[in-house]
Write an enzyme that holds these catalytic residues in place. Structure first.
Site, mmCIF file in Angstrom:
data_model
loop_
_atom_site.group_PDB
_atom_site.id
_atom_site.type_symbol
_atom_site.label_atom_id
_atom_site.label_comp_id
_atom_site.label_asym_id
_atom_site.label_seq_id
_atom_site.Cartn_x
_atom_site.Cartn_y
_atom_site.Cartn_z
ATOM 1 N N ASP A 57 -2.060 11.088 -1.995
ATOM 2 C CA ASP A 57 -2.681 9.894 -2.905
ATOM 3 C C ASP A 57 -2.704 10.268 -4.381
ATOM 4 O O ASP A 57 -2.705 10.117 -5.319
ATOM 5 C CB ASP A 57 -3.618 9.227 -2.374
ATOM 6 C CG ASP A 57 -3.178 8.157 -1.347
ATOM 7 O OD1 ASP A 57 -3.282 8.738 -0.216
ATOM 8 O OD2 ASP A 57 -2.852 7.076 -1.754
ATOM 9 N N GLN A 99 -2.565 2.245 10.164
ATOM 10 C CA GLN A 99 -1.342 2.370 9.346
ATOM 11 C C GLN A 99 -0.338 3.096 10.255
ATOM 12 O O GLN A 99 0.948 3.005 9.945
ATOM 13 C CB GLN A 99 -1.545 3.179 7.883
ATOM 14 C CG GLN A 99 -2.226 2.111 6.740
ATOM 15 C CD GLN A 99 -3.526 2.500 6.657
ATOM 16 O OE1 GLN A 99 -4.313 2.742 7.593
ATOM 17 N NE2 GLN A 99 -4.074 2.273 5.521
ATOM 18 N N ASN A 145 -5.731 12.345 0.865
ATOM 19 C CA ASN A 145 -4.903 11.513 1.474
ATOM 20 C C ASN A 145 -5.721 10.663 2.297
ATOM 21 O O ASN A 145 -6.798 10.788 2.566
ATOM 22 C CB ASN A 145 -3.736 12.350 2.285
ATOM 23 C CG ASN A 145 -2.653 11.294 2.906
ATOM 24 O OD1 ASN A 145 -2.013 10.731 2.012
ATOM 25 N ND2 ASN A 145 -2.322 11.658 4.052
ATOM 26 N N LYS A 146 -4.971 9.977 3.551
ATOM 27 C CA LYS A 146 -5.848 9.038 4.030
ATOM 28 C C LYS A 146 -6.887 9.949 5.081
ATOM 29 O O LYS A 146 -6.391 10.855 5.424
ATOM 30 C CB LYS A 146 -4.841 8.346 5.180
ATOM 31 C CG LYS A 146 -5.155 7.453 6.152
ATOM 32 C CD LYS A 146 -6.187 6.420 5.511
ATOM 33 C CE LYS A 146 -5.384 5.505 4.552
ATOM 34 N NZ LYS A 146 -6.238 4.689 3.695
ATOM 35 N N ARG A 199 0.772 -1.151 0.143
ATOM 36 C CA ARG A 199 0.031 -0.032 0.039
ATOM 37 C C ARG A 199 0.990 1.269 0.058
ATOM 38 O O ARG A 199 2.120 1.018 0.198
ATOM 39 C CB ARG A 199 -0.900 -0.078 1.230
ATOM 40 C CG ARG A 199 -0.343 -0.381 2.479
ATOM 41 C CD ARG A 199 -0.587 0.190 3.754
ATOM 42 N NE ARG A 199 -0.465 1.649 3.571
ATOM 43 C CZ ARG A 199 0.547 2.327 3.756
ATOM 44 N NH1 ARG A 199 1.640 1.666 3.905
ATOM 45 N NH2 ARG A 199 0.522 3.742 3.793
ATOM 46 N N GLY A 200 0.133 2.409 -0.147
ATOM 47 C CA GLY A 200 0.951 3.683 -0.276
ATOM 48 C C GLY A 200 1.020 4.216 -1.697
ATOM 49 O O GLY A 200 1.281 3.094 -2.576
ATOM 50 N N ALA A 201 0.844 5.281 -2.184
ATOM 51 C CA ALA A 201 0.671 5.627 -3.482
ATOM 52 C C ALA A 201 1.842 5.188 -4.123
ATOM 53 O O ALA A 201 1.567 4.501 -5.488
ATOM 54 C CB ALA A 201 0.231 7.085 -3.728
ATOM 55 N N ARG A 246 -7.363 -0.285 -7.025
ATOM 56 C CA ARG A 246 -7.619 0.957 -6.208
ATOM 57 C C ARG A 246 -7.696 2.031 -6.930
ATOM 58 O O ARG A 246 -7.177 2.534 -7.980
ATOM 59 C CB ARG A 246 -6.462 1.250 -5.182
ATOM 60 C CG ARG A 246 -6.390 -0.151 -4.218
ATOM 61 C CD ARG A 246 -5.616 0.312 -2.916
ATOM 62 N NE ARG A 246 -6.228 1.055 -2.112
ATOM 63 C CZ ARG A 246 -5.635 1.324 -0.882
ATOM 64 N NH1 ARG A 246 -4.439 1.259 -0.933
ATOM 65 N NH2 ARG A 246 -6.180 2.010 0.115
HETATM 66 O O1 MRU Z 1 -4.705 3.110 2.083
HETATM 67 P P1 MRU Z 1 -3.489 3.449 2.168
HETATM 68 O O2 MRU Z 1 -2.607 2.915 3.140
HETATM 69 O O3 MRU Z 1 -2.808 3.015 0.769
HETATM 70 O O4 MRU Z 1 -3.046 5.116 2.094
HETATM 71 C C1 MRU Z 1 -1.888 5.582 1.968
HETATM 72 C C2 MRU Z 1 -2.100 7.003 2.200
HETATM 73 O O5 MRU Z 1 -2.948 7.675 2.293
HETATM 74 C C3 MRU Z 1 -0.319 7.673 2.339
HETATM 75 O O6 MRU Z 1 -0.408 8.758 3.166
HETATM 76 C C4 MRU Z 1 -0.114 7.913 0.963
HETATM 77 O O7 MRU Z 1 -0.391 7.061 -0.007
HETATM 78 C C5 MRU Z 1 1.160 8.590 0.702
HETATM 79 S S1 MRU Z 1 2.211 7.342 0.797
HETATM 80 C C6 MRU Z 1 3.878 8.184 0.530
#
Ligand code: MRU
Length: 338
Positions: free
Chosen positions: A235, A194, A245-246, A49-51, A89
């Site tokens: 994201d 997370q 973002n999250k 996970r993570g963009a 996603r």
């Molecule tokens: O749902 P996730 O865990 O993939 O969400 C991740 C985030 O929101 C991060 O803050 C974002 O992707 C930046 S990662 C460098």
């Protein structure tokens, strides 16, 4: 546990290798696969996970989708995998940007006799590019430290979320190495934790002093003067700087505005969606209600409750003090048109 090495994604011996993040921090399990369907599943389940990390992962998945496929079937195999990975996603633009780069490469080399090697080398290039961008985000981010600081962050933006050392996390890491970080407050980041599971794991491994707190404690910490600035990842960023973002990020930006605390986004320019003018155009992912009605598989509320479960929110750009990229720190008003 401090200095034990870990990684989130890698490519070794013609296989994609990833750390299953759903099991962290209690179990460190690495999984190897050369099956793009397994890779798509890993993205959907947030094992990866993570963009930036999901973009790189999808690129490796596409390369693997043509491995050992006979010539006449390659076009179909590639297109099927492309469509499958694209559906995993919807919010992080890095996924679509990486898939499109792979598509361009495929179009350029589709008549060659080694398509797999060509696609794999493009996926590795996308991975290396993110490693370099993370490094420069970390260095550029040093400019936001006005003194030795107490920093609050949300979700996870470190090695686990990227191909390199992270975005917001790498700003904190570089700041710490320069003696500019006193303490980090990591939001637990409900519902999938997370922050308390992943950011805390990375802070511990990096040796940075930290505490975890429930997301709802941020206002109290700020009112007590314990937070010098907030920094998070992204994201997807619209051309005007509105940032997805999250979920919970927007709350923090509003709180920072009220308490007069700087609020920063750190992200590679690959997270900027140059096709959308504002955040209103960002598709927000809604996750399965089980992620709210249970924690780590333990049911906490009845199944029949209605659930509101967006995975992301959008912070309007006027609440963002600066967007730290590998190019420079952009400040409001944002205009990323080039
Ligand atoms: O749902 P996730 O865990 O993939 O969400 C991740 C985030 O929101 C991060 O803050 C974002 O992707 C930046 S990662 C460098």
């Amino acid at each position: 546990m401090k200095n034990k090495e870990y990684f989130s994604i890698d490519f070794k011996n013609n296989k994609f290798v990833f750390l299953d993040q759903t099991k962290l921090p209690l179990q460190e399990t690495y999984i190897e696969t050369d099956n793009y369907e397994r890779i798509a599943e890993a993205i959907e389940k947030l094992e990866v996970r993570g963009a930036p990390a999901i973009g790189i992962t999808a690129a490796y998945g596409l390369a693997l989708s043509v491995k050992n496929i006979p010539g006449p079937e390659i076009q179909t195999a590639f297109s099927t995998a492309y469509e499958r990975l694209k559906r995993t996603r919807p919010t992080a633009v890095n996924l679509f940007a990486a898939l499109d780069l792979m598509q361009q490469t495929f179009d350029e080399i589709k008549t060659s006799n080694n398509i797999y090697d060509g696609l794999l080398s493009k996926a590795k290039e996308i991975h290396q590019d993110d490693i370099d961008k993370c490094e420069n985000i970390g260095l550029n981010g040093l400019a936001v430290f006005k003194k030795k600081s107490r920093v609050l962050t949300h979700c996870n933006t470190g090695k686990l979320a990227t191909g390199g050392n992270g975005t917001a996390f790498n700003v904190i890491k570089k700041g710490f190495e320069e003696g500019l970080v006193e303490f980090v407050y990591a939001d637990e980041t409900r519902p999938l934790l997370q922050g308390s599971r992943l950011t805390a794991f990375e802070l511990e491994r990096t040796g940075i002093p930290f505490a975890i707190q429930s997301d709802s404690m941020a206002a109290v910490l700020m009112s007590q003067g314990k937070v010098d600035f907030v920094i998070v990842g992204a994201d997807r960023i619209a051309l005007n700087g509105d940032t997805a973002n999250k979920v919970g990020t927007y709350n923090l930006a509003v709180l920072c505005n009220y308490h007069n605390i700087p609020f920063y986004i750190a992200a590679p320019t690959t997270t900027i969606d140059r096709e959308i003018a504002t955040g209103a155009e960002i598709e927000i992912e809604y996750r399965n209600k089980k992620e709210i009605t249970s924690i780590n598989g333990n049911q906490i509320t009845p199944d029949n409750y209605q659930v509101f479960s967006p995975a992301f929110d959008v912070t309007p750009s006027h609440l963002i003090s600066g967007i730290i990229t590998e190019e420079k720190v952009y400040i409001f008003p944002y205009n990323f048109i080039r």
